[in-house]
Write a protein that holds these residues in place. Structure first.
Motif, PDB file in Angstrom:
ATOM      1  N   THR A  50       0.822  -1.142  -0.043  1.00 11.30           N
ATOM      2  CA  THR A  50      -0.017   0.260   0.039  1.00 11.30           C
ATOM      3  C   THR A  50       0.903   1.244  -0.172  1.00 11.30           C
ATOM      4  O   THR A  50       0.492   2.239  -0.657  1.00 11.30           O
ATOM      5  N   GLY A  51       1.793   1.164   0.989  1.00  7.77           N
ATOM      6  CA  GLY A  51       2.838   2.385   0.870  1.00  7.77           C
ATOM      7  C   GLY A  51       3.733   2.594  -0.605  1.00  7.77           C
ATOM      8  O   GLY A  51       3.682   3.696  -1.039  1.00  7.77           O
ATOM      9  N   TYR A  52       4.048   1.491  -1.360  1.00 10.20           N
ATOM     10  CA  TYR A  52       4.375   1.660  -2.374  1.00 10.20           C
ATOM     11  C   TYR A  52       3.666   2.206  -3.491  1.00 10.20           C
ATOM     12  O   TYR A  52       4.087   3.128  -3.958  1.00 10.20           O
ATOM     13  N   TRP A  53       2.332   1.648  -3.544  1.00 12.46           N
ATOM     14  CA  TRP A  53       1.736   2.186  -4.398  1.00 12.46           C
ATOM     15  C   TRP A  53       1.197   3.645  -4.464  1.00 12.46           C
ATOM     16  O   TRP A  53       0.968   4.522  -5.253  1.00 12.46           O
ATOM     17  N   ARG A  54       0.979   3.804  -3.059  1.00 10.25           N
ATOM     18  CA  ARG A  54       0.513   5.190  -2.646  1.00 10.25           C
ATOM     19  C   ARG A  54       1.684   6.169  -3.129  1.00 10.25           C
ATOM     20  O   ARG A  54       1.455   7.208  -3.781  1.00 10.25           O
ATOM     21  N   THR A  55       3.052   5.924  -2.726  1.00  8.76           N
ATOM     22  CA  THR A  55       4.051   6.665  -3.428  1.00  8.76           C
ATOM     23  C   THR A  55       4.219   6.823  -4.774  1.00  8.76           C
ATOM     24  O   THR A  55       4.169   7.799  -5.471  1.00  8.76           O
ATOM     25  N   ALA A  56       4.080   5.478  -5.430  1.00  7.71           N
ATOM     26  CA  ALA A  56       4.087   5.683  -6.984  1.00  7.71           C
ATOM     27  C   ALA A  56       2.869   6.688  -7.731  1.00  7.71           C
ATOM     28  O   ALA A  56       3.246   7.062  -8.430  1.00  7.71           O
ATOM     29  N   LEU A  57       1.690   6.498  -7.108  1.00  6.83           N
ATOM     30  CA  LEU A  57       0.780   7.394  -7.556  1.00  6.83           C
ATOM     31  C   LEU A  57       1.057   8.910  -7.046  1.00  6.83           C
ATOM     32  O   LEU A  57       0.668   9.711  -7.944  1.00  6.83           O
ATOM     33  N   ALA A  58       1.541   9.057  -5.981  1.00  9.49           N
ATOM     34  CA  ALA A  58       1.763  10.678  -5.714  1.00  9.49           C
ATOM     35  C   ALA A  58       2.885  10.963  -6.743  1.00  9.49           C
ATOM     36  O   ALA A  58       2.923  12.224  -7.157  1.00  9.49           O
ATOM     37  N   TYR A  59       3.845  10.226  -6.991  1.00  9.66           N
ATOM     38  CA  TYR A  59       4.914  10.631  -8.088  1.00  9.66           C
ATOM     39  C   TYR A  59       4.330  10.973  -9.377  1.00  9.66           C
ATOM     40  O   TYR A  59       4.607  11.971  -9.883  1.00  9.66           O
ATOM     41  N   LEU A  60       3.412  10.003  -9.580  1.00  5.27           N
ATOM     42  CA  LEU A  60       2.730  10.205 -11.056  1.00  5.27           C
ATOM     43  C   LEU A  60       1.950  11.683 -11.100  1.00  5.27           C
ATOM     44  O   LEU A  60       1.845  12.277 -12.199  1.00  5.27           O
TER      45      LEU A  60
END
Length: 126
Positions: free
Chosen positions: A36-46
């Motif tokens: 969840t943390g990984y995908w949240r960070t990836a989405l925030a980056y995008l």
């Protein structure tokens, strides 16, 4: 089965199934939190770059539009001495209308094909 088969040599029970399941559950929670943390960070980056990407795409579309306008004006200027101003305007306009009609015809064909695929009607192409 004797009592010594399920217990250790000193009479204590080995790691119980409940303890193993609890450890497995804790590991699953840790994995879920990490994913969840990984995908949240990836989405925030995008999303952080989405505004810049959108601006660059709009700018590219504007530049392509102005390039096409320059080509049209250049064709008008180049053809005017050969066939006259009205002839150049007619030739360029007719060519643009034919290209637009071709694009629309191709788009309608693709829409029809997509609708046939979505509705499941195979049709014989007629």
């Amino acid at each position: 089965m004797s009592d010594t088969d399920t217990r250790g040599g000193d009479g204590t029970a080995p790691a119980s199934l409940i303890m193993v399941l609890r450890a497995l559950f804790d590991d699953a929670q840790t994995l879920l939190a990490a994913e969840t943390g990984y995908w949240r960070t990836a989405l925030a980056y995008l999303l952080g770059h989405a505004k810049t990407i959108a601006i660059l795409l709009v700018l590219a579309l504007f530049l392509v539009f102005f390039t096409l306008m320059a080509i049209v004006v250049g064709l008008l200027l180049a053809l005017a001495p050969l066939i006259g101003a009205w002839g150049a305007l007619g030739a360029v306009s007719l060519t643009l209308v034919l290209l637009a009609a071709l694009c629309a015809w191709l788009a309608i064909g693709r829409i029809r094909h997509a609708m046939r695929m979505l509705t499941g009607s195979a049709g014989d192409g007629a």
